[in-house]
Design a protein around this motif. Structure first.
Motif, PDB file in Angstrom:
ATOM      1  N   GLY A  32      10.081   5.651 -24.728  1.00  0.00           N
ATOM      2  CA  GLY A  32      11.063   4.798 -24.079  1.00  0.00           C
ATOM      3  C   GLY A  32      10.567   4.339 -22.724  1.00  0.00           C
ATOM      4  N   LYS A  33      11.346   3.462 -22.065  1.00  0.00           N
ATOM      5  CA  LYS A  33      10.898   2.858 -20.816  1.00  0.00           C
ATOM      6  C   LYS A  33      10.684   3.896 -19.723  1.00  0.00           C
ATOM      7  CE  LYS A  33      12.028  -0.630 -17.355  1.00  0.00           C
ATOM      8  NZ  LYS A  33      12.901  -1.776 -16.995  1.00  0.00           N
ATOM      9  N   GLN A  76       5.642   1.410  -4.865  1.00  0.00           N
ATOM     10  CA  GLN A  76       5.452  -0.010  -5.140  1.00  0.00           C
ATOM     11  C   GLN A  76       5.041  -0.240  -6.592  1.00  0.00           C
ATOM     12  OE1 GLN A  76       6.450  -2.064  -3.061  1.00  0.00           O
ATOM     13  NE2 GLN A  76       6.515  -0.929  -1.143  1.00  0.00           N
ATOM     14  N   LEU A  77       4.176   0.643  -7.132  1.00  0.00           N
ATOM     15  CA  LEU A  77       3.795   0.525  -8.536  1.00  0.00           C
ATOM     16  C   LEU A  77       5.002   0.795  -9.428  1.00  0.00           C
ATOM     17  CD1 LEU A  77       1.831   0.178 -10.852  1.00  0.00           C
ATOM     18  CD2 LEU A  77       1.081   2.544 -10.529  1.00  0.00           C
ATOM     19  N   LYS A  78       5.814   1.781  -9.046  1.00  0.00           N
ATOM     20  CA  LYS A  78       7.016   2.098  -9.819  1.00  0.00           C
ATOM     21  C   LYS A  78       7.963   0.905  -9.849  1.00  0.00           C
ATOM     22  CE  LYS A  78      10.837   5.391 -10.160  1.00  0.00           C
ATOM     23  NZ  LYS A  78      11.500   6.573  -9.567  1.00  0.00           N
ATOM     24  N   GLU A  79       8.127   0.238  -8.706  1.00  0.00           N
ATOM     25  CA  GLU A  79       8.998  -0.931  -8.652  1.00  0.00           C
ATOM     26  C   GLU A  79       8.469  -2.058  -9.536  1.00  0.00           C
ATOM     27  OE1 GLU A  79       9.360  -1.957  -4.571  1.00  0.00           O
ATOM     28  OE2 GLU A  79      10.561  -0.190  -4.048  1.00  0.00           O
ATOM     29  N   ALA A  80       7.135  -2.232  -9.539  1.00  0.00           N
ATOM     30  CA  ALA A  80       6.541  -3.267 -10.393  1.00  0.00           C
ATOM     31  C   ALA A  80       6.782  -2.951 -11.868  1.00  0.00           C
ATOM     32  CB  ALA A  80       5.047  -3.387 -10.104  1.00  0.00           C
ATOM     33  N   LEU A  81       6.643  -1.686 -12.236  1.00  0.00           N
ATOM     34  CA  LEU A  81       6.860  -1.283 -13.626  1.00  0.00           C
ATOM     35  C   LEU A  81       8.313  -1.478 -14.029  1.00  0.00           C
ATOM     36  CD1 LEU A  81       4.705   1.967 -13.685  1.00  0.00           C
ATOM     37  CD2 LEU A  81       4.234  -0.129 -14.968  1.00  0.00           C
ATOM     38  N   GLU A  82       9.236  -1.097 -13.149  1.00  0.00           N
ATOM     39  CA  GLU A  82      10.657  -1.264 -13.454  1.00  0.00           C
ATOM     40  C   GLU A  82      10.998  -2.728 -13.715  1.00  0.00           C
ATOM     41  OE1 GLU A  82      12.483   0.477 -10.044  1.00  0.00           O
ATOM     42  OE2 GLU A  82      12.696   2.453 -10.991  1.00  0.00           O
ATOM     43  N   GLU A  83      10.373  -3.610 -12.960  1.00  0.00           N
ATOM     44  CA  GLU A  83      10.651  -5.037 -13.086  1.00  0.00           C
ATOM     45  C   GLU A  83       9.955  -5.664 -14.281  1.00  0.00           C
ATOM     46  OE1 GLU A  83       9.535  -9.115 -10.656  1.00  0.00           O
ATOM     47  OE2 GLU A  83       9.788  -7.253  -9.530  1.00  0.00           O
ATOM     48  N   MET A 130       7.075   4.755 -18.007  1.00  0.00           N
ATOM     49  CA  MET A 130       6.813   4.594 -16.574  1.00  0.00           C
ATOM     50  C   MET A 130       6.225   5.871 -15.983  1.00  0.00           C
ATOM     51  SD  MET A 130      10.155   2.475 -15.261  1.00  0.00           S
ATOM     52  CE  MET A 130       9.812   3.062 -13.613  1.00  0.00           C
ATOM     53  N   GLN A 131       6.825   7.019 -16.329  1.00  0.00           N
ATOM     54  CA  GLN A 131       6.349   8.282 -15.779  1.00  0.00           C
ATOM     55  C   GLN A 131       4.928   8.585 -16.234  1.00  0.00           C
ATOM     56  OE1 GLN A 131       7.906   9.881 -13.475  1.00  0.00           O
ATOM     57  NE2 GLN A 131       6.421  11.550 -13.292  1.00  0.00           N
ATOM     58  N   ARG A 132       4.622   8.274 -17.487  1.00  0.00           N
ATOM     59  CA  ARG A 132       3.270   8.518 -18.011  1.00  0.00           C
ATOM     60  C   ARG A 132       2.251   7.631 -17.288  1.00  0.00           C
ATOM     61  NH1 ARG A 132       2.797  11.480 -22.597  1.00  0.00           N
ATOM     62  NH2 ARG A 132       0.835  10.461 -23.160  1.00  0.00           N
ATOM     63  N   ILE A 133       2.612   6.371 -17.053  1.00  0.00           N
ATOM     64  CA  ILE A 133       1.703   5.467 -16.345  1.00  0.00           C
ATOM     65  C   ILE A 133       1.463   5.957 -14.920  1.00  0.00           C
ATOM     66  CG2 ILE A 133       1.451   3.133 -15.403  1.00  0.00           C
ATOM     67  CD1 ILE A 133       2.948   2.117 -17.894  1.00  0.00           C
ATOM     68  N   LEU A 134       2.512   6.374 -14.240  1.00  0.00           N
ATOM     69  CA  LEU A 134       2.371   6.874 -12.866  1.00  0.00           C
ATOM     70  C   LEU A 134       1.514   8.130 -12.828  1.00  0.00           C
ATOM     71  CD1 LEU A 134       6.031   6.342 -11.592  1.00  0.00           C
ATOM     72  CD2 LEU A 134       4.007   5.007 -10.964  1.00  0.00           C
ATOM     73  N   ALA A 156       0.834  -1.198   0.000  1.00  0.00           N
ATOM     74  CA  ALA A 156       0.000   0.000   0.000  1.00  0.00           C
ATOM     75  C   ALA A 156       0.864   1.242   0.000  1.00  0.00           C
ATOM     76  CB  ALA A 156      -0.930   0.016   1.213  1.00  0.00           C
ATOM     77  N   GLY A 157       0.275   2.331  -0.521  1.00  0.00           N
ATOM     78  CA  GLY A 157       0.960   3.610  -0.553  1.00  0.00           C
ATOM     79  C   GLY A 157      -0.061   4.707  -0.709  1.00  0.00           C
ATOM     80  N   LYS A 158       0.363   5.921  -1.032  1.00  0.00           N
ATOM     81  CA  LYS A 158      -0.551   7.034  -1.214  1.00  0.00           C
ATOM     82  C   LYS A 158      -0.767   7.293  -2.691  1.00  0.00           C
ATOM     83  CE  LYS A 158       0.657   9.128   3.199  1.00  0.00           C
ATOM     84  NZ  LYS A 158       1.194  10.317   3.876  1.00  0.00           N
ATOM     85  N   GLY A 159      -1.745   8.209  -3.019  1.00  0.00           N
ATOM     86  CA  GLY A 159      -2.174   8.367  -4.389  1.00  0.00           C
ATOM     87  C   GLY A 159      -1.445   9.404  -5.194  1.00  0.00           C
ATOM     88  N   ARG A 160      -0.296   9.950  -4.744  1.00  0.00           N
ATOM     89  CA  ARG A 160       0.450  10.907  -5.546  1.00  0.00           C
ATOM     90  C   ARG A 160       1.520  10.175  -6.336  1.00  0.00           C
ATOM     91  NH1 ARG A 160       0.595  13.321  -0.488  1.00  0.00           N
ATOM     92  NH2 ARG A 160       2.831  12.973  -0.366  1.00  0.00           N
ATOM     93  N   VAL A 161       1.971  10.795  -7.441  1.00  0.00           N
ATOM     94  CA  VAL A 161       2.960  10.135  -8.285  1.00  0.00           C
ATOM     95  C   VAL A 161       4.188   9.735  -7.480  1.00  0.00           C
ATOM     96  CG1 VAL A 161       4.525  10.459 -10.233  1.00  0.00           C
ATOM     97  CG2 VAL A 161       2.189  11.349 -10.361  1.00  0.00           C
ATOM     98  N   ASP A 162       4.706  10.650  -6.647  1.00  0.00           N
ATOM     99  CA  ASP A 162       5.941  10.367  -5.916  1.00  0.00           C
ATOM    100  C   ASP A 162       5.735   9.391  -4.765  1.00  0.00           C
ATOM    101  OD1 ASP A 162       4.476  12.049  -4.405  1.00  0.00           O
ATOM    102  OD2 ASP A 162       6.049  13.513  -3.997  1.00  0.00           O
TER     103      ASP A 162
END
Length: 402
Positions: A75-76, A16-23, A80-84, A6-12
C-alpha cells in the motif's frame, strides 16, 4: 523550474522526500527508481510502479539483489516507508516520475539529502490519453522507446522507418536498452562538469557505441566525446560514415589493436569511461589494464571467450569438476571474471558483476561494472592465493604488476 531542498540522511530527517512521495505517489505515478547503491551486497537497484489488482491501487516493488530479482506489492504508506528506508540505508539516488513532473533525491556521502523537482509542460503521455497504464502486465518502458524512430537504429537494421522494431532484432533492441540502464545508473559519477571522454574497445558494428552517444549526448545533453576502436577496417569505415551522416561530431572510430592503443597521435588518452564488450579472451585484460592505468572513473566490460584460464587450471581437489570439458570451460570463465573483478577492487574500484542479457540469448552474459573509489586501492593477497591454488596466472595479473 527546479526547487532545491536539503535535509539529513536519516529516515526521520527526509521530510522533503517524504512530502514529494506523498504528493506524487498515485495513479499519475509512472515509476520510482532507486539507484547508485551504497550497499551492493544487500541490493543493487530497486524500482516501484503503480498497478491495479482486483480494482485496488497498489505499488509493485522490484528489487535487484545480485543476479536475483524480488517482487512485492504494498500500500501507499508502506511503500513510502520502504522507499525512505532504502534511501537511508542503501541508495544515493531516487527518481520519482509522474505524468506531471519529476523529483530527484540525492544523498551525499555525509548523509545530507537534496531534492530537486521539475514540472513537465506536456507530461509523460502513454498513448493519447496521457494516463499511466496500471495493468499488472503492462509493457516495459525502455529508455529508447518502441515507436520512436532513432536514425542509427534504423540504419543498423534494428528499427523500421516508423520506429517499430524488426522482429529478428528485438533481442538486440532489449540488449541496447539494458546496457543504457547500466549507464544511466552511473551518470552521477561521470557528470561533474567538463567533457566526458569515453573509449569503446572492440566496438565492432557499434550498436552500443552509437547508443551511448545518442543517449548521453542527444537525450541527456552531456558534453561527451567517444572513440571506438576495432581491428576491422571495413567496420571502422562504415561506422565513420554513419557518424558523419548523423552529425555526431564527437564520435570517431579508429582502426587498431587494444594492446597497442595509446591514444590519438601517440598522446596519452583521457578516459573517464572505458567500455569493452565481447573483446575476445585476453583482449579484455588489455582493455581493463589500460582503464586502470588511465584512472577511468567507470569501466563497463562484458568478457568473451575466456580461454586462458581453461588452458592452465589444475586442481586435484577439483578434479571431479574439471575432468568434464564443458564444466571445466564454464568454471574457467567464472574464475577468470572473479580474478578480474577482484583485481579491479584491489586497484581502487567498487565492482559489481551483473546479468547483462538473458542466458537463453547468449552464455556470455556477465557484465563487470566498476566505479572508481575516491580513496584509491589497496593491494591484497586474495587473488594471488586463489590463482596459486588453481595453478593459474592471467594476463591481467601480469599487466597490473608492471
Amino acid at each position: 523550474m527546479y526547487r532545491r531542498m536539503a535535509g539529513k540522511g536519516r529516515v526521520d530527517d527526509m521530510q522533503q522526500l517524504k512530502e514529494a512521495l506523498e504528493e506524487m505517489l498515485g495513479e499519475n505515478l509512472y515509476q520510482v527508481v532507486m539507484s547508485n547503491s551504497r550497499n551492493k551486497e544487500r541490493v543493487i537497484k530497486a524500482k516501484v510502479r503503480p498497478i491495479m489488482i482486483k480494482g485496488e491501487l497498489v505499488y509493485q516493488e522490484t528489487a535487484y539483489r545480485g543476479t536475483q530479482v524480488f517482487h512485492g506489492n504494498y500500500g501507499k504508506e508502506e511503500t513510502m516507508q520502504r522507499i525512505l528506508e532504502y534511501m537511508a540505508k542503501d541508495f544515493r539516488q531516487c527518481e520519482i516520475e509522474t505524468t506531471e513532473g519529476r523529483a530527484t533525491a540525492l544523498v551525499s556521502k555525509k548523509g545530507s539529502v537534496s531534492v530537486k523537482r521539475k514540472n513537465f509542460t506536456g507530461g509523460i503521455k502513454d498513448g493519447e490519453s496521457g494516463r499511466i497504464d496500471l495493468s499488472h502486465n503492462r509493457a516495459k518502458k525502455y529508455l529508447l522507446e518502441e515507436g520512436q524512430p532513432v536514425p542509427f537504429l534504423i540504419d543498423l537494421g534494428v528499427q523500421k522507418e516508423d520506429g517499430s522494431i524488426v522482429k529478428a532484432k528485438y533481442d538486440k533492441f532489449k540488449q541496447i536498452n539494458r546496457f543504457l540502464e547500466f549507464i544511466d545508473d552511473i551518470l552521477p559519477t561521470l557528470s561533474k562538469g567538463g567533457k566526458i571522454h569515453i573509449i569503446d574497445f572492440g566496438c565492432g558494428k557499434s550498436y552500443l557505441t552509437f547508443a551511448i552517444y545518442y543517449y548521453m549526448k542527444e537525450r541527456k545533453g552531456l558534453d561527451i566525446e567517444i572513440t571506438g576502436l576495432d581491428l576491422k577496417t571495413e567496420v571502422i569505415e562504415k561506422c565513420s560514415r554513419l557518424a558523419e551522416k548523423y552529425g555526431y561530431k564527437e564520435l570517431r572510430f579508429r582502426q587498431g589493436d587494444i594492446g597497442s592503443y595509446e591514444g590519438e597521435g601517440g598522446s596519452e588518452p583521457k578516459a573517464d569511461m572505458v567500455v569493452t564488450l565481447h573483446a575476445c579472451d585476453t583482449a579484455t585484460d588489455y582493455a581493463l589494464a589500460k582503464a586502470v592505468k588511465w584512472g577511468a572513473k567507470v569501466i563497463l566490460s562484458v568478457p568473451c571467450c575466456q580461454h586462458e584460464v581453461n588452458k592452465q587450471i589444475e586442481s586435484e581437489e577439483l578434479n571431479p569438476l574439471l575432468k568434464y570439458g564443458l564444466l571445466k570451460e564454464r568454471a574457467s570463465a567464472l574464475v577468470t571474471d572473479a580474478i578480474r573483478a577482484n583485481l579491479l577492487e584491489e586497484n581502487g574500484y567498487d565492482v559489481q558483476l551483473l546479468e547483462f542479457i538473458d542466458m537463453e540469448h547468449t552464455p556470455k552474459n556477465i557484465l563487470i561494472r566498476a566505479v572508481r573509489r575516491g580513496n584509491g586501492g589497496g593491494k591484497e593477497t586474495a587473488v594471488r592465493e586463489m590463482t596459486e591454488l588453481l595453478h593459474v596466472r592471467t594476463t591481467l595479473q601480469r599487466l597490473l604488476e608492471k
